[in-house]
Design an enzyme around this catalytic site. Sequence first.
Site, short mmCIF file in Angstrom:
data_model
loop_
_atom_site.label_atom_id
_atom_site.label_comp_id
_atom_site.label_asym_id
_atom_site.label_seq_id
_atom_site.Cartn_x
_atom_site.Cartn_y
_atom_site.Cartn_z
N GLU A 69 0.86 -1.18 0.00
CA GLU A 69 0.00 0.00 0.00
C GLU A 69 0.90 1.24 0.00
O GLU A 69 1.90 1.26 0.70
CB GLU A 69 -0.89 -0.04 1.25
N ASP A 118 -7.79 1.86 -8.09
CA ASP A 118 -8.29 3.18 -8.50
C ASP A 118 -8.54 3.15 -10.01
O ASP A 118 -7.68 2.75 -10.78
CB ASP A 118 -7.25 4.26 -8.16
N THR A 190 -13.60 -7.44 0.24
CA THR A 190 -12.74 -6.36 0.69
C THR A 190 -13.62 -5.29 1.35
O THR A 190 -14.85 -5.33 1.27
CB THR A 190 -11.98 -5.72 -0.49
N TYR A 192 -13.98 -2.11 0.39
CA TYR A 192 -14.73 -1.41 -0.66
C TYR A 192 -15.86 -2.30 -1.19
O TYR A 192 -16.96 -1.84 -1.44
CB TYR A 192 -13.80 -1.02 -1.81
C1 LIG Z 1 -9.85 2.09 -3.95
S1 LIG Z 1 -8.68 1.55 -2.80
C2 LIG Z 1 -9.14 -0.17 -2.52
C3 LIG Z 1 -8.62 -0.69 -1.21
C4 LIG Z 1 -8.86 -2.19 -0.95
N1 LIG Z 1 -8.15 -3.00 -1.93
C5 LIG Z 1 -10.32 -2.54 -0.95
O1 LIG Z 1 -10.79 -3.15 -1.91
O2 LIG Z 1 -11.01 -2.22 0.04
C6 LIG Z 1 -7.21 1.38 -3.81
C7 LIG Z 1 -5.93 1.35 -2.98
O3 LIG Z 1 -4.82 1.11 -3.85
C8 LIG Z 1 -3.73 1.90 -3.43
N2 LIG Z 1 -2.84 2.08 -4.59
C9 LIG Z 1 -3.15 2.69 -5.75
N3 LIG Z 1 -2.10 2.68 -6.59
C10 LIG Z 1 -1.10 2.02 -5.95
C11 LIG Z 1 0.24 1.68 -6.30
N4 LIG Z 1 0.75 2.04 -7.49
N5 LIG Z 1 0.97 0.98 -5.42
C12 LIG Z 1 0.47 0.63 -4.21
N6 LIG Z 1 -0.80 0.94 -3.81
C13 LIG Z 1 -1.57 1.62 -4.67
C14 LIG Z 1 -4.39 3.19 -2.98
O4 LIG Z 1 -3.58 3.95 -2.11
C15 LIG Z 1 -5.65 2.67 -2.28
O5 LIG Z 1 -5.46 2.43 -0.91
#
Ligand SMILES: C[S@@+](CC[C@H](N)C(=O)[O-])C[C@H]1O[C@@H](n2cnc3c(N)ncnc32)[C@H](O)[C@@H]1O
Length: 215
Positions: A69, A118, A190, A192
């Site tokens: 993360e 994202d 998860t 989300y």
């Molecule tokens: C929309 S959240 C989803 C969190 C979790 N996976 C869930 O489903 O509840 C996307 C997560 O991916 C992380 N993230 C996005 N791009 C990333 C990268 N290049 N490397 C590591 N983490 C990343 C963001 O900081 C965020 O916490």
Amino acid sequence: MRMRKLKHLTDRQQRCQAVWIQDPEAHWGHWPDLYPEATELWLEIGCGKGKFTALTAEANPQALLLGMERVPEAHVMAMEKAMEMGLQNVRYLIYDAQKMDKCFAPGELDGIFLNFSDPWPATRHARRRLTHRDFLARYAKALKPGGKLWFKTDNTGLFEFSVKEFERSGWKLSEVTRDLHADGVVGIMTGYEEKFHAQGIPICRLVAQYVGAEP
Ligand SMILES: C[S@@+](CC[C@H](N)C(=O)[O-])C[C@H]1O[C@@H](n2cnc3c(N)ncnc32)[C@H](O)[C@@H]1O
């Protein structure tokens, strides 16, 4: 993930030393040494607050799970969850997947999870999507032959983009669905996913295996 700054972040991180990998690149090629009992090494990229990571580790004692993360405020909450649950087979790193070649030796991973990445809807941001072909090339290198990638999202635009990116990059897809929980909840949800599912939003899921480019 946008998050408010947490009070006492450093103190909270320090209390999670047992599961915090502060020097991820030093573990290149040696991740299994962290938990020799494990027969598989799985990575979740963008683990957020870590609900899925912790529950997946609990349900799979044969695997060492790594939660990657890049937002420290989410990362510390993920670590706290694992500490509370007393999990032995999970570790967390603050890291950007863009640099993952420096972290994992070729063929080191058995599995990768991408959960609710994202979506980056603007075309000019397509290269930031975690299923863009440039990322898929990194995953193909880090996974061992036959290794699997599991991808879930609520975002249909990102899903259709991803299907095309996988197919054009030499991945074989299976278990492709655009409504994973149509007949009841499937697998571990998860954070989300729970929210979207409660709102009646269908969840898309696919499983991908790299088979190489067509000759
Ligand atoms: C929309 S959240 C989803 C969190 C979790 N996976 C869930 O489903 O509840 C996307 C997560 O991916 C992380 N993230 C996005 N791009 C990333 C990268 N290049 N490397 C590591 N983490 C990343 C963001 O900081 C965020 O916490």
